[in-house]
Design a protein around this motif. Structure first.
Motif: not given
Length: 537
Positions: A465, A467, A470-471, A490, A494
């Motif tokens: 994923n 995102e 990225r986190l 976060q 997710l």
């Protein structure tokens, strides 16, 4: 030293004493101290760059010294490094190695060995499962992913006894990582001489408290005290035997017969009897890890059907698993990162607070929405697990839940440890695999990093994923601890939302420990190097 030579030496000594008129009884011979340890499965490999399981790590804690080492009480103390300095910005670590450090063949352990070993781990040619473990070192990730040459890694030998590491960002947990086998040094000369055969008895040289002398498949691994180790004078146990025993009932019988001082595991079927009859020897304690199932997201229907993944996840009754099946003090898990994680708040989904009846109702709704179950397409699922009675019982229980609640046809497939690891890591399993993760250091990153899309074989389900990645990348370069924790939280929310795994329970450590074993201390990471133990005569 052979037993024959010990006997001859004793005869010579006794003869000399009689010749001088001294009494032999005045100088009693010191008996060899031998420790016998159960170790679960046959080790995958002793190469610290390529191993991945807990049975291997127990062996490696005796064979190798990391820059820091566990003291058996839950602390980490100076190991191969006597001391270290950290730059004001937290980016440069300078490790001052022990000047008396030697490999078990008597040759010096140098900073060049450490540079060689860390480069070897991240080198894509090595194909190390734990290559990502050193990605916080400058340029290491780019090297593993083929974007930069090996020589650009942020490690260097300032001199023979000074090892310098430059990180890509300040990393608060960096020192606590350095007891882990992926960070160990191997002898450059030894590896280059023997190639892939360097790990065999007679070839392997190590810098830990013990050295390898025998490895008999499905029988035992024998180690003896390394006379070149810096703390050899304070190491009480002379010889340690490790026994791979996947049958836990057989392991318990060996323990009760006095053939083992400590077991690797405790069989579920004997828990009540052991609680009642051997409570002093039964050791149950919190353990920093998560037991879970992983769907194979390289294949359909798991890859694109989140509703189906969530349906199976919800239908697992964790309370039955921990209270009726395991009975060993585990805690039901609905998220990945375990309790007692430093500077982190667990991200527990709302459905963890539902009743199981509510979760089951939602599971039935979701499986119908996904097009399966009663009135839909038939769903056949295979659960893969490594050969062990406890894993089999959990798999049977979960199979029964899925069959009764959702109409899923479930088959079980068990494999011997080495084969299982290969099948699981290469994503060759058909549907769902058993998995578990024990924290290598106390930080949420050690769990969540496992689920990155670019992590490779260690990713349990091949979840990917952008995102999430990225986190995690942002968290890895964030110095502010509160902001970093928020990014990690976060990321976990997710992966829970996307049902990357099916958490089942947080581990407890469970062993049978003989009253003859001295120095065993329960600790969160369940680390018990032989160097810090002793045995009564």
């Amino acid at each position: 030293m052979s037993s024959l030579w010990k006997s001859l030496r004793g005869v010579v000594a006794a003869t000399a004493l009689f010749a001088t008129g001294m009494s032999v009884a005045a100088v009693p011979a010191q008996a060899e101290k031998v420790l016998h340890r159960g170790n679960g499965a046959e080790p995958e490999t002793l190469d610290p760059a390529k191993s991945s399981g807990v049975p291997e790590s127990w062996l490696q804690y005796d064979l190798f010294d990391g820059l820091l080492v566990p003291d058996g009480k839950g602390n980490f103390i100076p190991g191969a490094a006597e001391k270290w300095d950290v730059s004001a910005d937290g980016l440069v670590y300078t490790f001052h190695l022990r000047r008396n450090a030697k490999w078990s063949d008597g040759t010096p352990v140098t900073a060049q060995d450490w540079v060689y070993s860390w480069r070897r781990v991240v080198d894509p040619k090595t194909m190390a499962d734990y290559a990502y473990f050193l990605w916080q070192v400058k340029n290491a990730q780019d090297i593993t992913l083929g974007r930069k040459p090996l020589e650009t890694m942020g490690v260097r030998a300032v001199d023979d006894y000074t090892f310098e590491v430059t990180l890509r960002a300040a990393t608060p947990y960096f020192l606590s990582m350095l007891h882990h086998h992926a960070t160990y040094a191997v002898s450059k000369a030894n590896v280059e001489k023997f190639g892939s055969e360097f790990v065999k008895p007679g070839n392997l040289v190590t810098n830990g408290a013990y050295m390898l002398v025998e490895s008999v498949p499905q029988s035992h691994i024998k180690m003896v005290k390394n006379p070149h180790h810096h703390d050899a004078a304070n190491t009480k146990i002379d010889t340690v035997f490790y026994y791979p025993t996947e049958n836990q009932e057989a392991e318990l019988k060996r323990f009760r017969a006095g053939e083992l001082h400590v077991t690797y595991e405790v069989p579920v079927a004997q828990m009540q009897w052991l609680r009642q009859n051997m409570p002093a020897e039964l050791r149950l304690a919190p353990y920093f890890g998560t037991y879970f199932y992983a769907p194979n997201m390289t294949k359909e229907p798991w890859k694109s059907n989140k509703d189906l993944r969530l349906a199976l996840n919800l239908a697992i009754d964790r309370d039955i698993i921990v209270e009726k099946v395991n009975q060993r003090g585990e805690v039901p898990a609905y998220n990945f990162v375990p309790p007692n994680t430093t500077s982190y708040t667990q991200q527990i989904p709302d459905y963890a607070n539902w009743t199981q009846a509510q979760r089951d109702a939602k599971a039935k709704e979701l499986i119908a929405k996904a097009g399966y179950g009663p009135g839909g397409k038939p769903l056949a699922v295979e659960i893969l697990y490594n050969t062990q009675e406890n894993h089999r019982k959990v798999a049977i229980a979960i199979a029964s839940m899925w069959q009764q609640k959702l109409g899923v046809k479930v088959t079980l497939n068990n494999q011997e440890w080495k084969v299982f690891l290969s099948t699981r890591d290469e994503k060759k399993f058909k549907d769902i695999t058993r998995h578990g993760w024990i924290g290598d250091y106390n930080d949420a990153n050690n769990f969540l990093e496992l689920v990155r899309g670019d992590i490779g074989k260690q990713n349990p389900s091949a979840f990917s994923n952008p995102e999430f990645d990225r986190l995690m990348s942002e968290a890895n370069v964030t110095a502010d601890l509160a902001k970093r924790a928020d990014l990690l939280q976060q990321a976990e929310r997710l992966m829970i939302e996307e049902v990357a795994i099916f958490p089942i329970h947080f581990y407890s450590s469970r062993h049978m420990v003989s009253p003859k074993l001295i120095g065993w201390t329960d600790n969160l990471q369940d680390l018990h190097p032989t160097r810090f133990l002793d045995v009564k005569p």
